[in-house]
Design a protein around this motif. Structure first.
Motif, PDB file in Angstrom:
ATOM      1  N   SER A 212       0.096   3.863  -4.386  1.00  0.00           N
ATOM      2  CA  SER A 212      -1.005   4.699  -3.963  1.00  0.00           C
ATOM      3  C   SER A 212      -1.473   5.591  -5.086  1.00  0.00           C
ATOM      4  O   SER A 212      -0.703   6.165  -5.793  1.00  0.00           O
ATOM      5  CB  SER A 212      -0.605   5.559  -2.772  1.00  0.00           C
ATOM      6  OG  SER A 212      -0.251   4.748  -1.707  1.00  0.00           O
TER       7      SER A 212
ATOM      8  N   PHE B 196     -11.677   6.890  -5.069  1.00  0.00           N
ATOM      9  CA  PHE B 196     -11.479   5.440  -5.000  1.00  0.00           C
ATOM     10  C   PHE B 196     -12.677   4.888  -4.233  1.00  0.00           C
ATOM     11  O   PHE B 196     -13.107   5.482  -3.245  1.00  0.00           O
ATOM     12  CB  PHE B 196     -10.189   5.111  -4.262  1.00  0.00           C
ATOM     13  CG  PHE B 196      -8.992   5.005  -5.158  1.00  0.00           C
ATOM     14  CD1 PHE B 196      -8.241   3.849  -5.206  1.00  0.00           C
ATOM     15  CD2 PHE B 196      -8.623   6.071  -5.955  1.00  0.00           C
ATOM     16  CE1 PHE B 196      -7.135   3.748  -6.030  1.00  0.00           C
ATOM     17  CE2 PHE B 196      -7.524   5.989  -6.784  1.00  0.00           C
ATOM     18  CZ  PHE B 196      -6.779   4.821  -6.820  1.00  0.00           C
TER      19      PHE B 196
ATOM     20  N   TYR C  40      -6.332   8.397   2.862  1.00  0.00           N
ATOM     21  CA  TYR C  40      -7.715   8.080   2.547  1.00  0.00           C
ATOM     22  C   TYR C  40      -8.648   8.381   3.717  1.00  0.00           C
ATOM     23  O   TYR C  40      -8.358   8.094   4.877  1.00  0.00           O
ATOM     24  CB  TYR C  40      -7.853   6.606   2.169  1.00  0.00           C
ATOM     25  CG  TYR C  40      -9.285   6.182   1.955  1.00  0.00           C
ATOM     26  CD1 TYR C  40      -9.974   6.575   0.822  1.00  0.00           C
ATOM     27  CD2 TYR C  40      -9.948   5.402   2.902  1.00  0.00           C
ATOM     28  CE1 TYR C  40     -11.293   6.199   0.615  1.00  0.00           C
ATOM     29  CE2 TYR C  40     -11.264   5.021   2.711  1.00  0.00           C
ATOM     30  CZ  TYR C  40     -11.937   5.427   1.565  1.00  0.00           C
ATOM     31  OH  TYR C  40     -13.237   5.057   1.381  1.00  0.00           O
TER      32      TYR C  40
ATOM     33  N   HIS D 173      -2.504   3.476  -4.441  1.00  0.00           N
ATOM     34  CA  HIS D 173      -3.680   3.720  -3.611  1.00  0.00           C
ATOM     35  C   HIS D 173      -3.470   4.956  -2.744  1.00  0.00           C
ATOM     36  O   HIS D 173      -2.353   5.441  -2.599  1.00  0.00           O
ATOM     37  CB  HIS D 173      -3.918   2.564  -2.627  1.00  0.00           C
ATOM     38  CG  HIS D 173      -4.076   1.232  -3.262  1.00  0.00           C
ATOM     39  ND1 HIS D 173      -3.636   0.074  -2.649  1.00  0.00           N
ATOM     40  CD2 HIS D 173      -4.611   0.838  -4.437  1.00  0.00           C
ATOM     41  CE1 HIS D 173      -3.919  -0.956  -3.415  1.00  0.00           C
ATOM     42  NE2 HIS D 173      -4.500  -0.518  -4.509  1.00  0.00           N
TER      43      HIS D 173
ATOM     44  N   LYS E  16       0.826  -1.195   0.000  1.00  0.00           N
ATOM     45  CA  LYS E  16       0.000   0.000   0.000  1.00  0.00           C
ATOM     46  C   LYS E  16       0.865   1.252   0.000  1.00  0.00           C
ATOM     47  O   LYS E  16       0.539   2.249  -0.626  1.00  0.00           O
ATOM     48  CB  LYS E  16      -0.919   0.010   1.210  1.00  0.00           C
ATOM     49  CG  LYS E  16      -1.963  -1.115   1.178  1.00  0.00           C
ATOM     50  CD  LYS E  16      -2.721  -1.153   2.478  1.00  0.00           C
ATOM     51  CE  LYS E  16      -3.690  -2.340   2.520  1.00  0.00           C
ATOM     52  NZ  LYS E  16      -4.315  -2.497   3.821  1.00  0.00           N
TER      53      LYS E  16
ATOM     54  N   ASP F 165      -7.140  -2.477  -6.634  1.00  0.00           N
ATOM     55  CA  ASP F 165      -6.311  -1.891  -7.688  1.00  0.00           C
ATOM     56  C   ASP F 165      -4.838  -2.038  -7.315  1.00  0.00           C
ATOM     57  O   ASP F 165      -4.438  -1.721  -6.189  1.00  0.00           O
ATOM     58  CB  ASP F 165      -6.669  -0.410  -7.852  1.00  0.00           C
ATOM     59  CG  ASP F 165      -6.047   0.214  -9.097  1.00  0.00           C
ATOM     60  OD1 ASP F 165      -5.195  -0.439  -9.737  1.00  0.00           O
ATOM     61  OD2 ASP F 165      -6.421   1.352  -9.425  1.00  0.00           O
TER      62      ASP F 165
ATOM     63  N   LEU G 216     -10.677   0.446  -4.186  1.00  0.00           N
ATOM     64  CA  LEU G 216      -9.893   0.900  -3.050  1.00  0.00           C
ATOM     65  C   LEU G 216      -8.762  -0.030  -2.638  1.00  0.00           C
ATOM     66  O   LEU G 216      -7.632   0.406  -2.427  1.00  0.00           O
ATOM     67  CB  LEU G 216     -10.823   1.159  -1.866  1.00  0.00           C
ATOM     68  CG  LEU G 216     -10.201   1.849  -0.650  1.00  0.00           C
ATOM     69  CD1 LEU G 216      -9.545   3.163  -1.043  1.00  0.00           C
ATOM     70  CD2 LEU G 216     -11.255   2.071   0.415  1.00  0.00           C
ATOM     71  N   THR G 217      -9.031  -1.318  -2.507  1.00  0.00           N
ATOM     72  CA  THR G 217      -7.984  -2.236  -2.079  1.00  0.00           C
ATOM     73  C   THR G 217      -7.511  -3.161  -3.196  1.00  0.00           C
ATOM     74  O   THR G 217      -6.401  -3.684  -3.134  1.00  0.00           O
ATOM     75  CB  THR G 217      -8.466  -3.106  -0.898  1.00  0.00           C
ATOM     76  OG1 THR G 217      -9.636  -3.842  -1.296  1.00  0.00           O
ATOM     77  CG2 THR G 217      -8.791  -2.246   0.304  1.00  0.00           C
TER      78      THR G 217
ATOM     79  N   ASN H 223      -9.154   2.062  -9.738  1.00  0.00           N
ATOM     80  CA  ASN H 223      -9.684   2.927  -8.674  1.00  0.00           C
ATOM     81  C   ASN H 223     -10.598   2.186  -7.693  1.00  0.00           C
ATOM     82  O   ASN H 223     -11.444   2.806  -7.042  1.00  0.00           O
ATOM     83  CB  ASN H 223     -10.413   4.143  -9.251  1.00  0.00           C
ATOM     84  CG  ASN H 223      -9.442   5.137  -9.876  1.00  0.00           C
ATOM     85  OD1 ASN H 223      -8.269   4.850 -10.040  1.00  0.00           O
ATOM     86  ND2 ASN H 223      -9.936   6.306 -10.210  1.00  0.00           N
TER      87      ASN H 223
END
Length: 453
Positions: A8, A338, A422, A230, A4, A226, A223-224, A221
């Motif tokens: 991003s 996202f 986020y 992020h 992560k 892709d 959230l977790t 896009n």
């Protein structure tokens, strides 16, 4: 965590009562619908200077940030309505503030990706071997010219030679990128060979990248899911002071080189791949390590360590600058959300969630129009040499929904100083709002980066 941190793409919705881009207008967020108080738009004018040789002054509408709530009657017009003059004015102010030429209307929920694809001429999907190999010739020739420039340039002109060569070798990546999407040749073995060879000078393993990049297109896009960049997670940001500092620097001043972290963290760990992918991943890794084990010693033998730095390492950094910059601009903007998998809409993610950005012509040529990126996300089977024709078709049929920009400092400043952590409610929160005492790099960027659009 590491994945992560390296990968991003960042999102922003201006928080309530917060000045956006220094312009002081506010929005009301409710289920993705934006409201703008008309009175705040016409209350006063502002002056903005642009970095142009002509310094003529121009007046721009300014909106004042005031606490607002949706009036009970009549109901405010949502931004998704093309008939809404308020939402059009809002988007115009927002786009100017962020460095965009246009921020598109939200695509209606009932429009599908197939609906959009059906409006694109069938001929743009055709593979043309002559055009494909012409792109190879352009990249090989421009890269060879770059190496010649490096060998002949005095020390004070080396940065220009490195910039050219790094951009030229980015074209190698785009050729491999077409091969991975099966849009380079009708012969799939040829595509695998050309893709692997094109990636070797970048020491990029072709198959690992292909597997992860396919997921990026399938889950753009999300959230977790892709696999591109992020937002930073709040839990990650708060986990440890040392990590927080690294994140601030990584997504602040060092962000234009963050693709190096992405390259390291995503493509060399066999545990990140499915069992049926591992064999091909191992072949790609063997090719990369062979290039490093044979190519690097040969470069050092012929030119020394400084020659390795001059001829390989500095152009490689130039490639990663463009890789990072292109990736940021393609999918990162304050207004691009996202979403979790249960809220995600494919057509909105690919059309509304992708940015078309124009760069200087020489960059577009050397990089084979990779920044004509919206049609590539509508269908990755469109060859790079047909992207502009596809873009024209999309503009004619879906133009009001598209995000358009020309590369500029304000665009980069917006991404690098505000698109960070986020938040479900606000899309993201900037580092200096969460940890102002530790966010000196962000404060410095706000002071020193030009605000030119």
């Amino acid at each position: 965590m590491a994945c992560k941190f390296a990968d991003s793409s960042f999102i922003f919705k201006a928080p309530k009562q917060r000045s956006v881009g220094g312009h002081g207008f506010s929005e009301h967020n409710s289920q993705g619908i934006l409201y703008l108080k008309r009175a705040s738009l016409i209350q006063r004018g502002i002056k903005r200077q642009h970095c142009l040789t002509n310094t003529r002054r121009s007046n721009t509408v300014r909106a004042v940030a005031v606490p607002i709530a949706p009036p009970p009657a009549p109901a405010p017009t949502p931004v998704t309505s093309p008939a809404s003059s308020e939402s059009a004015v809002y988007r115009k102010i927002l786009s100017e503030s962020y460095g965009f030429k246009q921020i598109g209307e939200r695509l209606p929920e009932d429009v599908t990706l197939k609906d959009i694809i059906n409006t694109i001429p069938k001929k743009v999907f055709d593979i043309d071997d002559v055009k494909a190999w012409k792109s190879v010739l352009v990249s090989v020739t421009s890269y060879a010219l770059g190496l010649l420039m490096i060998s002949k340039a005095p020390w004070y002109l080396l940065p220009l030679a490195w910039a050219w060569t790094g951009t030229a070798i980015t074209g190698f990546f785009v050729i491999g990128h077409d091969c991975a999407h099966k849009s380079f040749s009708k012969n799939k073995l040829v595509e695998d060979i050309v893709g692997t060879l094109a990636f070797l000078p970048l020491i990029y393993p072709y198959e690992p990248w292909r597997f992860k990049h396919d997921r990026h297109h399938a889950k753009t896009n999300m959230l977790t899911e892709d696999t591109a960049w992020h937002p930073v997670w709040r839990e990650e940001f708060d986990s440890a002071p040392a990590l927080r500092k690294a994140i601030i620097y990584g997504y602040g001043p060092f962000r234009p080189l963050m693709s190096i972290a992405h390259w390291l963290m995503w493509h060399f760990d066999l545990k990140k791949f499915r069992p049926n992918e591992v064999r091909r991943v191992k072949i790609s890794l063997a090719c990369v390590f062979a290039f490093m084990g044979i190519g690097w010693p040969l470069i050092i033998y012929k030119t020394g360590i400084m020659g390795w730095i001059k001829y390989w390492f500095m152009p490689w950094l130039g490639y990663h600058f463009w890789m990072s910059t292109f990736t940021m601009v393609h999918h990162t903007a304050p207004h691009i959300p996202f979403k979790s998998s249960d809220e995600w809409n494919a057509a909105q993610a690919q059309l509304n969630g992708t940015v078309h950005c124009d760069y200087p012509q020489w960059i577009e040529i050397l990089c084979h129009d990779i920044n004509v990126h919206i049609p590539h996300h509508i269908s990755s089977r469109i060859p790079s040499y047909n992207l502009r024709a596809a873009q024209q078709s999309l503009h004619e049929n879906w133009g009001k929904y598209m995000n358009l920009a020309t590369w500029n400092w304000r665009l980069m400043k917006t991404i690098m100083t505000t698109c960070h952590v986020y938040s479900k409610e606000q899309n993201y929160v900037a580092f200096d709002e969460l940890a102002p005492e530790e966010s000196q790099p962000i404060t410095l960027l706000k002071k020193v980066m030009p605000d030119c659009a």
